[in-house]
Design a protein around this motif. Structure first.
Motif, PDB file in Angstrom:
ATOM      1  N   THR A   1       0.646   1.449  10.656  1.00  0.00           N
ATOM      2  CA  THR A   1      -0.071   0.168  10.712  1.00  0.00           C
ATOM      3  C   THR A   1       0.829  -0.941  11.248  1.00  0.00           C
ATOM      4  O   THR A   1       0.431  -1.720  12.109  1.00  0.00           O
ATOM      5  CB  THR A   1      -0.562  -0.236   9.304  1.00  0.00           C
ATOM      6  N   LEU A   2       2.072  -0.988  10.749  1.00  0.00           N
ATOM      7  CA  LEU A   2       2.955  -2.093  11.123  1.00  0.00           C
ATOM      8  C   LEU A   2       3.444  -1.989  12.567  1.00  0.00           C
ATOM      9  O   LEU A   2       3.678  -3.009  13.218  1.00  0.00           O
ATOM     10  CB  LEU A   2       4.152  -2.170  10.165  1.00  0.00           C
ATOM     11  N   THR A   3       3.564  -0.767  13.065  1.00  0.00           N
ATOM     12  CA  THR A   3       3.950  -0.627  14.479  1.00  0.00           C
ATOM     13  C   THR A   3       2.716  -0.632  15.388  1.00  0.00           C
ATOM     14  O   THR A   3       2.857  -0.742  16.615  1.00  0.00           O
ATOM     15  CB  THR A   3       4.732   0.696  14.720  1.00  0.00           C
TER      16      THR A   3
ATOM     17  N   ASP B   1       4.053   6.839   5.829  1.00  0.00           N
ATOM     18  CA  ASP B   1       3.593   7.085   7.207  1.00  0.00           C
ATOM     19  C   ASP B   1       2.471   6.123   7.587  1.00  0.00           C
ATOM     20  O   ASP B   1       2.484   5.544   8.669  1.00  0.00           O
ATOM     21  CB  ASP B   1       3.099   8.531   7.348  1.00  0.00           C
ATOM     22  N   TYR B   2       1.514   6.003   6.692  1.00  0.00           N
ATOM     23  CA  TYR B   2       0.383   5.115   6.947  1.00  0.00           C
ATOM     24  C   TYR B   2       0.857   3.691   7.197  1.00  0.00           C
ATOM     25  O   TYR B   2       0.466   3.033   8.168  1.00  0.00           O
ATOM     26  CB  TYR B   2      -0.590   5.142   5.759  1.00  0.00           C
TER      27      TYR B   2
ATOM     28  N   GLU C   1      12.258  -0.151  14.692  1.00  0.00           N
ATOM     29  CA  GLU C   1      13.503  -0.438  13.989  1.00  0.00           C
ATOM     30  C   GLU C   1      13.283  -1.520  12.922  1.00  0.00           C
ATOM     31  O   GLU C   1      13.787  -1.422  11.791  1.00  0.00           O
ATOM     32  CB  GLU C   1      14.571  -0.883  14.993  1.00  0.00           C
ATOM     33  N   ALA C   2      12.491  -2.543  13.255  1.00  0.00           N
ATOM     34  CA  ALA C   2      12.180  -3.607  12.288  1.00  0.00           C
ATOM     35  C   ALA C   2      11.427  -3.024  11.101  1.00  0.00           C
ATOM     36  O   ALA C   2      11.722  -3.340   9.941  1.00  0.00           O
ATOM     37  CB  ALA C   2      11.358  -4.710  12.948  1.00  0.00           C
ATOM     38  N   VAL C   3      10.468  -2.172  11.375  1.00  0.00           N
ATOM     39  CA  VAL C   3       9.679  -1.565  10.305  1.00  0.00           C
ATOM     40  C   VAL C   3      10.582  -0.708   9.413  1.00  0.00           C
ATOM     41  O   VAL C   3      10.479  -0.735   8.194  1.00  0.00           O
ATOM     42  CB  VAL C   3       8.521  -0.731  10.882  1.00  0.00           C
TER      43      VAL C   3
ATOM     44  N   LYS D   1       0.820  -1.217   0.000  1.00  0.00           N
ATOM     45  CA  LYS D   1       0.000   0.000   0.000  1.00  0.00           C
ATOM     46  C   LYS D   1       0.856   1.270   0.000  1.00  0.00           C
ATOM     47  O   LYS D   1       0.318   2.377   0.037  1.00  0.00           O
ATOM     48  CB  LYS D   1      -0.942  -0.014   1.215  1.00  0.00           C
ATOM     49  N   LEU D   2       2.182   1.080  -0.026  1.00  0.00           N
ATOM     50  CA  LEU D   2       3.106   2.229   0.021  1.00  0.00           C
ATOM     51  C   LEU D   2       2.745   3.292  -1.006  1.00  0.00           C
ATOM     52  O   LEU D   2       2.642   4.481  -0.674  1.00  0.00           O
ATOM     53  CB  LEU D   2       4.541   1.757  -0.218  1.00  0.00           C
ATOM     54  N   ASP D   3       2.565   2.868  -2.255  1.00  0.00           N
ATOM     55  CA  ASP D   3       2.297   3.825  -3.333  1.00  0.00           C
ATOM     56  C   ASP D   3       1.005   4.593  -3.087  1.00  0.00           C
ATOM     57  O   ASP D   3       0.959   5.806  -3.250  1.00  0.00           O
ATOM     58  CB  ASP D   3       2.182   3.097  -4.689  1.00  0.00           C
ATOM     59  N   LYS D   4      -0.015   3.862  -2.655  1.00  0.00           N
ATOM     60  CA  LYS D   4      -1.334   4.468  -2.514  1.00  0.00           C
ATOM     61  C   LYS D   4      -1.477   5.294  -1.240  1.00  0.00           C
ATOM     62  O   LYS D   4      -2.035   6.383  -1.263  1.00  0.00           O
ATOM     63  CB  LYS D   4      -2.429   3.386  -2.515  1.00  0.00           C
TER      64      LYS D   4
END
Lengths: 466, 466
Positions: free
Chosen positions: B218-220, B213-214, B229-231, B206-209
């Motif tokens: 979501t991942l954290t 930041d989004y 750090e992993a993200v 979803k990076l492009d869309k």
């Protein structure tokens, strides 16, 4: 674990056979294109209402319907919907899709519209040896708007001739007849009703199996009630096979003058014969055969069948004819046409049964670069790259297996040239080629490899007459 | 009268477009054969039990079932039978049929088995612009028995390169990744579960869309609970695109050493890159892209995507990868493989939308013999016969319509050469040729017509780089 099975009633080929089949498809397409026919493809399914316009005959009973998962679920939950036919059905020939295509795109096409179409069609036949539920049809048609010159009927015969000459499956004869001539002749014998003519012809078709006496008795018997003299004339008529161009014309002369229909049929056949000659078709390769009827409710003029001279039992391998109106179900425009169809799946099967397709022809892979030593992989890949750039279909052995295994692989696969690049040869800037077909071996400079193999392949092609 | 309609959700082409489409199909096939792949065709339908081995996913919900008329009638009369699935279903890809084919014919095939298959597949998609229910897939796969050298992964990339160079639809880049490398990297970030990796990748997609930041939030956030750090490392990793061969190797170096899985992925990519170079693929035409995942439950090593550099919005136009086991549903034999697929129907549609396929290319008909006077028909037919024998696709005007109409017909149809044989020219043993492409006119001896047109056509082909 599920046992892997091909569905019943289809022809699935191993790669060597598929190559042979593909060569035949390519030859048919090449010749269709040579005569200026344009490609058309239609979807495998049509709307059921489009496909099933005719009142259900044999074909309609064999139609395959197509339903998505959702449609099936809906039909089950709603009782009413379950009675409706599925929306889609697989095409059972290429003629109905052509009619729909021409009617739908009428204003975007240029007439006379000359199209070829090579696709599979589907019929729910009873599973039986030599009967297929999925098979290729290879069709050409010329469609006119309002009218279409009889001259195209001659061109179609020239296409049939070009195709089967190129296929190289033996001596063949394109047989010609004309529905008007037939109709005129039968009317002169007092059989004026089209359906009655069809029934008489069906009896005549039994000549080979049941003999002349049986057919004569049936036709003079209570069911048909024909006069003995009429039956004699009919049996004489349907026995006509011309031999050579002059004889064909003489056979037409012998019919004399008759009704307008008869005279028109004779005139059409005369014109077709004259143009077939002008088109350079050798006179040994076509003849008149007054017994050919084809679809009686569809064809209205010229009709064609094609026989392999040495395999008459195979029956007609390419048939068709002239029709009055292609698409009357879909458009008010009058669209007369003439066309033929080759059922290649069945033909291929029959040729294979007769031992005429061995499946042992050369592969589409022309060269294999063997790998003698793991350290030479980069050289192998470079040699392959140059061969491919030179237009040679090339496979590389990716692992340095035993050389015997590599040769066995090439030989089984029908690959003609094995290229060996040993250390010594590479040092000399050369490679060794083993020609598995001619059982010869030669050395060639690395730079000239592709061009020298190309020469060899072209020689072979010229020898094979392709 | 029934309104003629193409079923919804299929792509049906007019002849000029069909010619352009056919040229693309031919180019794909030519290049597949150039690399030594063998043709396979399978029936359009498979037994339902064969096709639907996997527990119903998206694909299964889109399957089209096939039923003969008789089967539908039986299902309606017998309540029990109505619950059973129809016996046949249309293939939804070429992979399942390949698996069935290889398992069924295992003992008749030679391994590594290299096959190409160019056929249509069917999916009951919701009707939507650019979504097709019937579309061509053009696949190649190399299948090994028990094992298959990583070297074939490089060859597959070279095939992709050859195909798209030949198609001439603009600059493209083949993008490479490796599932082991991905898995190793994710495991090092503490994401060991395959499904969890898939979910993270879906967010990354979803990076492009949605923007970085989004995705980071979501991942954290509570759903994933990854460390910041992993993200950061993940987002850095998936952003990797190499530029040139040396940079690709440097990107792999930069990953350092890690788990056995990671190291293996790196080693595989190194070997593939080295051989791709040896195969002569220019380094500007391939790169590493660590964000490529493809079917996570299927591919296990190398994965490929291909992008048109000027049309990234089209997405991948050729994708595939390496898998562990092709046919575990049908056989106990282990059959690892590597393959790719081109969805030509969708690609053609997209190219046309982007104005890259004009449908105004030259016709497959190369010459038209005009008819100036009815008395010259035999000459016209003879000229056409010689042209065809010389390998020129030729149409004859069968009726002496106004010359302007004949030229209009040729021009609309995209025919390049119009051959005129007037009385004077015929008396001189010559014909006049109008070259509609170059807008030139020249006279040529009748005997040399075919060879002189052939030279012109070959020049044009050489100029077009074909």
């Amino acid at each position: 674990m599920i046992k892997p099975r091909t569905p019943p009633g289809v022809m699935e080929l191993l790669p060597r056979e598929q190559i042979a089949f593909q060569r035949m498809l390519d030859a048919i397409r090449r010749n269709y294109e040579r005569f200026g026919f344009l490609p058309v493809e239609t979807p495998v399914f049509e709307l059921s209402e489009t496909l099933l316009t005719k009142s259900g005959g044999e074909t309609e009973r064999q139609v395959y319907f197509v339903q998505s998962t959702g449609a099936i679920a809906n039909a089950r939950s709603a009782d009413g919907a379950a009675e409706a036919l599925p929306e889609l059905a697989l095409r059972f020939d290429l003629t109905v899709p052509l009619a729909r295509y021409v009617a739908e795109h009428e204003h975007e096409l240029t007439f006379p519209f000359r199209r070829y179409q090579i696709q599979r069609v589907y019929r729910g036949e009873r599973a039986q040896r030599g009967r297929f539920r999925e098979f290729y049809q290879c069709d050409i048609d010329v469609i006119g708007k309002d009218a279409l010159s009889i001259r195209f009927d001659a061109e179609i015969l020239a296409v049939i001739h070009a195709v089967f000459s190129d296929l190289g499956i033996g001596k063949f004869t394109v047989q010609l007849n004309n529905r008007k001539l037939m109709r005129g002749f039968f009317e002169a014998q007092g059989i004026t009703d089209g359906e009655q003519q069809a029934l008489v012809l069906r009896e005549v078709d039994k000549l080979d199996k049941r003999g002349a006496d049986y057919v004569r008795e049936t036709l003079t018997g209570p069911e048909f009630g024909l006069a003995a003299e009429a039956v004699r004339k009919i049996l004489e008529f349907v026995a006509v096979r011309s031999s050579g161009h002059a004889d064909a014309l003489a056979r037409l002369d012998a019919l004399g003058q008759g009704s307008e229909t008869l005279n028109q049929g004779i005139a059409e056949l005369r014109e077709v014969l004259a143009l077939v000659k002008a088109l350079g078709v050798p006179e040994s390769d076509y003849c008149l055969n007054f017994s050919i009827a084809r679809g009686l409710d569809y064809y209205t003029g010229t009709v064609y069948e094609t026989q392999l001279d040495d395999y008459p039992q195979i029956g007609s391998i390419c048939s068709g004819g002239r029709y009055e109106d292609l698409a009357s179900h879909y458009t008010k425009s009058k669209l007369p046409g003439v066309g033929i169809s080759i059922g290649l799946t069945r033909l291929f099967w029959q040729l294979r049964e007769a031992g005429l397709v061995a499946g042992s022809e050369e592969s589409s892979v022309q060269a294999m670069v063997a790998l003698l030593d793991e350290t030479q992989l980069a050289d192998s890949l470079d040699i392959a790259r140059r061969l491919r750039a030179g237009g040679i279909n090339t496979e590389v052995q990716m692992e340095a297996r035993k050389l015997g295994k590599q040769f066995q692989y090439a030989s089984r696969a029908g690959v003609r040239f094995v290229v060996l690049a040993g250390e010594d040869e590479l040092a000399r800037g050369a490679v060794t080629v083993k020609d598995l077909l001619r059982e010869q071996q030669f050395e060639v400079p690395r730079d000239e490899l592709a061009s020298s193999l190309k020469v060899e392949l072209e020689q072979a092609r010229a020898l094979a007459g392709r």
